[in-house]
Design a protein around this motif. Structure first.
Motif, short mmCIF file in Angstrom:
data_model
loop_
_atom_site.label_atom_id
_atom_site.label_comp_id
_atom_site.label_asym_id
_atom_site.label_seq_id
_atom_site.Cartn_x
_atom_site.Cartn_y
_atom_site.Cartn_z
N TYR A 194 0.81 -1.23 0.00
CA TYR A 194 0.00 0.00 0.00
C TYR A 194 0.84 1.27 0.00
O TYR A 194 0.30 2.36 0.00
N CYS A 247 2.56 2.62 2.47
CA CYS A 247 2.07 3.29 3.68
C CYS A 247 2.90 4.53 4.00
O CYS A 247 4.08 4.61 3.70
N ALA A 284 5.91 4.06 7.10
CA ALA A 284 5.42 2.68 7.13
C ALA A 284 5.88 1.90 8.36
O ALA A 284 7.05 1.95 8.74
N PRO A 285 4.96 1.18 8.97
CA PRO A 285 5.29 0.37 10.14
C PRO A 285 6.38 -0.68 9.85
O PRO A 285 7.15 -1.02 10.74
N VAL A 289 0.65 -3.67 7.38
CA VAL A 289 -0.77 -3.40 7.64
C VAL A 289 -1.67 -4.45 7.02
O VAL A 289 -2.80 -4.64 7.44
N ARG A 290 -1.18 -5.14 6.02
CA ARG A 290 -2.01 -6.20 5.43
C ARG A 290 -2.03 -7.44 6.32
O ARG A 290 -2.93 -8.27 6.20
N ALA A 332 -2.38 -6.97 9.51
CA ALA A 332 -3.50 -6.53 10.37
C ALA A 332 -4.83 -6.70 9.65
O ALA A 332 -5.82 -7.12 10.23
N ALA A 333 -4.83 -6.39 8.35
CA ALA A 333 -6.09 -6.38 7.62
C ALA A 333 -6.57 -7.77 7.25
O ALA A 333 -7.76 -8.07 7.33
N CYS A 383 -2.41 2.24 7.77
CA CYS A 383 -1.47 2.39 6.66
C CYS A 383 -1.02 3.84 6.50
O CYS A 383 0.04 4.11 5.95
N ARG A 424 -2.27 6.15 4.59
CA ARG A 424 -2.41 6.76 3.27
C ARG A 424 -3.31 7.99 3.32
O ARG A 424 -3.09 8.97 2.61
#
Lengths: 443, 434
Positions: A44, A46, A49-50, A105-106, A108-109, B350, B352
């Motif tokens: 993504y 981000c 980003a994490p 984050v994916r 997490a998602a 994220c 964004r």
């Protein structure tokens, strides 16, 4: 089933060569171009980003993945390698499931992170396969620095110093450089002599003189190095191995897991490498898992990994634990070894169940064992070292030790996880600090 | 399951899904497969004059652009009208229509702009038993260089003239297919209507170069190192097509003119949107070329479910339902105030939305050290960019403010009554509010 599959004792050739080759192939095969594009498309990009935060070397992961997605894996490799010169090895051995990919984050998602580790390998493999070394050495400074230990910390430090134009002498006690990349780490994570190829590729920067067979405290002394060089970096790792402290610990068949792993990594022909039929591994970290899994892959019939605390306290990640069980390793937790039985050679190991605070419960059991691998931690070895913090070299800032002009990083230094990627970060940062010190720009 | 039977300008189809005149409809073999798959109708690949047929290039005809995972978003083609003899096409059409009497078969036509040519071709196609004709005034490549296709569609006078000839020389329903390569789509639509056409269909493809080979420096598709512009279609063109359909549907001069909607229809939802904006049916090409004819089954089941869910008696009740809501900008309610809301339960952190707002918009999203993202109501203008860039559908929403509340950005009370630009104090040309 080969003739040797059920043979008691420690014998070679339990599996046929084809079976062995299959077992020791890449754990995660390299992504092909299409797979890499599909995987890269999931990122993504981000903000802040994490995954970057989770990476000990702060690789700009969204940027390198975008560079892959746009058809420039070479640029992606430069992004990676500018932060982590051993990005190729880290792509193979990093516990990404507890670092970048856990932070994705994916994850997490959807519970499915972007395949950051494998994308990193795709990028770095592409560049290294082209034989391209993307960095150039600055004009020589005339400064000379000794880097002791050619493992991940030392290599990262030496490369960064050489890049800044310093002359580096890189010492290692073994006959080959690479440290744990070459002698540790499960074979299926570093196939096709990758560790050696990566060192050769890294050395293309120039300005690094490699001196193997030189151990600190034997062939070279810290006092001598401080005399002869403008600065010294210690990346000597943990050369010693903890003992169980049990009677019978010296029985035949009892080994340090790190030695078994090193032998396996250096073996020319795995079919000639002996392994027990009933193997017991004692410990709960990555070394224990690497030893246990590889014992199974060599054809050991029964492999038990025994750890004195609960699963959640094991240093090996959940992913590594699952890998072990998927290969047929039995994981036994909350059990402490109390005796090694046998007549000359080990026959059985006796354990006692313990609670989470390691209090004995009085319940005991024995495991048949013709080979036992001890993997309960490594220790720092050496005399006349800088001051220690606990059992490691005390450091402040970017690896500064109690001795002026001496830096340290990697597993031998206090602080940080004992990971390849952490060692690389510490080596790199120490190099920058040494460079700043020598050029009068120290903060 | 709802009955999707559609009556479009007197032509009945079992469903509103027609295959557009294009490569998929060039042969009996394909069209039979399409009908077997369930398509309600087919507009046969455009027929030209009798005599030696046109020729096509022998290199690539298509170029594409992709989204993530190589999902085809836009397709460009430089194929001409049918390159098979007229007689062969006519015989095949006749056989197919005979075997599939309940399905719609439309003949697409393209001949030079003279009355004799049109009269001649009309007489020949009438014999096939086809349900109507579609006049191809849209193809933007190749044939347009010869004075046909979009070269006609770009001149409203020609559009009206040819439509008139066709109505004069044939009793078949006439659909005029429009090119989008024009400044105001309403002009050729009105000309078609005034020429007597029964309907318009739109959009045909858009002039395009999909990409350039950065080694050979040839546009794609490349024919021996050279490329010509092609016609662009597929999901990427849908927003352009929707607007053009709506423009015709809502203009007083063309309102009520039947429309066959074309342009990126890929799912039942796309079809329903075209129909809500005034299309009586839809035509599909790229989606079939990408996935095969079986996609029509999803379109049928999806539209049926939707019609049932909405309680509509037929698809007719969907047609045009959104048209009254398409207005000019100046008619939008300036007293409507919304604010973005981020669902912390759905947020995957994220960032964004933060990057988009902070870098390119109104600095209206706050980011905490532990990556909690919240909207600053005193900065948020409700632009919707955060909603658009958020990867999680439904995570960020635009919530209207209640009348009587104070907008923290402007300090003004949100008013219940409607007020637009025409009466706004800042409008130098405003009319006095009565």
């Amino acid at each position: 089933m080969s003739d040797n599959a059920l043979t008691p004792g420690i014998v070679a050739g339990r599996l046929d060569p084809q079976h062995l080759a299959e077992n020791f192939t890449d754990l995660h095969p390299a992504l092909d171009d299409h797979e890499a594009l599909v995987a890269a498309d999931r990122c993504y990009f981000c903000h802040d980003a994490p995954c970057i935060t989770a990476c000990p070397t702060d690789i700009d992961i969204p940027l390198f993945i975008r560079q892959i997605a746009t058809g420039t894996p070479e640029a992606a490799a430069r992004t990676i390698l500018s932060q982590n010169i051993l990005g190729g090895m880290c792509a193979r051995v990093c516990p990404t499931e507890t670092l970048c990919e856990e932070a994705c984050v994916r994850e997490a998602a959807e519970g499915k992170p972007v395949l950051i580790g494998r994308l990193q390998r795709y990028a770095t493999d592409t560049l290294i396969a082209q034989g391209v070394h993307p960095f150039t050495r600055a004009a020589p400074t005339g400064r000379r620095i000794a880097v002791v230990g050619a493992g991940p910390a030392g290599l990262a430090c030496a490369h960064r110093l050489a890049m800044h134009g310093h002359d580096v002498t890189l010492y290692d006690g073994r006959a080959k450089p690479g440290g744990l990349n070459e002698f540790g780490i499960a074979a299926y994570k570093s196939t096709d002599s990758f560790a050696a190829r990566e060192v050769d590729w890294l050395m293309q920067i120039g300005g690094i003189t490699l001196e193997t067979g030189k151990r600190l405290g034997r062939e070279v002394s810290l006092a001598g190095l401080r005399e002869d060089f403008d600065a010294v970096f210690l990346g000597i790792g943990l050369g010693g191995v903890n003992a169980l402290g049990l009677n019978g610990e010296d029985r035949e068949g009892m080994r340090d897991a790190v030695d078994f792993i090193a032998d396996l990594r250096q073996a020319g022909d795995l079919a000639r490498l002996p392994i027990g039929r009933d193997v017991v591994v004692i410990g709960g970290g990555m070394t224990a898992v690497d030893a246990a899994v590889q014992a199974r892959l060599l054809g050991a019939l029964n492999v038990s990994l025994v750890y004195r605390r609960g699963r959640d306290r094991m240093n090996a990640s959940r992913y590594e634990q699952d890998l072990a069980t998927s290969k047929g390793v039995r994981i036994i937790t909350n059990a402490t070894p109390i005796a090694v039985h046998g007549n000359g050679a080990v026959r059985e190991v006796e354990f006692e169940y313990t609670d989470d605070d390691l209090n004995p419960t009085g319940q005991r059991f024995r495991l048949a064992a013709d080979q036992v691998f001890k993997a309960i931690g490594q220790t720092l070895e050496g005399a006349e070292l800088p001051d220690l913090e606990g059992r490691k070299i005390a450091v402040t800032g970017a690896g500064r030790t109690s001795l002026p002009g001496v830096w340290a990083g990697g597993d031998c230094a206090a602080g940080g996880d004992d990971l390849t990627v952490t060692a690389v970060a510490q080596g790199r940062d120490a190099a920058e600090d040494i460079h700043a010190s020598l050029t009068g720009r120290a903060s | 399951m709802a009955d999707l039977t559609t009556n479009f300008i007197g032509i009945t189809s079992p469903n509103p899904f027609w295959l557009a005149s294009a490569p998929p409809t060039d042969k009996e073999y394909n069209v039979r497969r399409a009908f077997e798959a369930g398509w309600g109708g087919v507009v046969w690949k455009t027929l030209g004059e009798a005599g030696p047929p046109v020729v096509n290039v022998n290199g690539p005809r298509y170029g594409a652009i992709y989204g993530a995972d190589r999902r085809l978003l836009g397709l460009n083609n430089i194929e001409l009208i049918t390159d098979r003899p007229l007689e062969v096409n006519l015989e095949e059409m006749k056989r197919v229509k005979r075997d599939w009497p309940d399905r719609t078969l439309i003949a697409s036509l393209m001949v030079p702009v003279n009355e004799d040519a049109w009269r001649e071709i009309l007489h020949r196609v009438e014999d096939t038993g086809c349900d109507g004709v579609e006049l191809n005034f849209g193809c933007p490549h190749g044939m347009s260089e010869r004075g046909m296709g979009s070269a006609v569609g770009q001149v409203p006078e020609y559009v009206g003239q040819v439509a008139h000839w066709c109505k004069k020389h044939s009793s078949l329903p006439v659909i005029v297919k429009l090119t989008p390569n024009i400044t105001d789509i309403r002009k050729p639509a009105l000309a078609a209507k005034e020429g007597g056409a029964d309907a318009v269909s739109l959009i045909n493809t858009i002039n395009s170069i999909t990409s350039v080979d950065l080694d050979s420096f040839s546009p794609e598709p490349s024919i021996d190192g050279k490329g010509a512009h092609g016609g662009y279609c597929g999901p990427a063109v849908k927003p352009i097509a929707l607007n053009m359909v709506a423009e015709i549907a809502r203009d007083p001069a063309t309102r009520g003119l039947p429309i066959s909607g074309i342009g990126g229809v890929t799912t039942w939802r796309d079809a329903a949107e075209f129909m809500a904006l005034g299309a009586g049916n839809v035509q599909v090409c790229t989606a079939a070329m990408t996935y095969g004819f079986r996609i029509v089954q999803e379109m049928i089941s999806g539209l049926s479910q939707y019609i049932d869910d909405k309680g509509f008696a037929s698809v007719d009740q969907l047609v045009g339902r959104a048209v009254p809501n398409v207005v000019n900008w100046q008619d939008l309610n300036l007293n409507y105030v919304a604010k973005a809301r981020i669902s912390q339960d759905d947020c995957i952190k994220c960032g964004r939305c933060y990057a988009a707002c902070e870098d390119t918009s109104h600095q209206a999203i706050a980011m905490s050290p532990d990556r909690v993202f919240t909207v600053k109501d005193d900065e948020c203008v409700a632009c919707n960019l955060c909603v658009n860039v958020c990867p999680v559908e439904g995570c960020i929403t635009m919530e209207p403010m209640a009348a009587g509340a104070v907008d923290p950005r402007t300090g003004e009370v949100v008013r219940r009554e409607y007020a637009n630009w025409t009466t706004h104090p800042n409008n130098p040309g405003r009319c006095a509010a009565e």
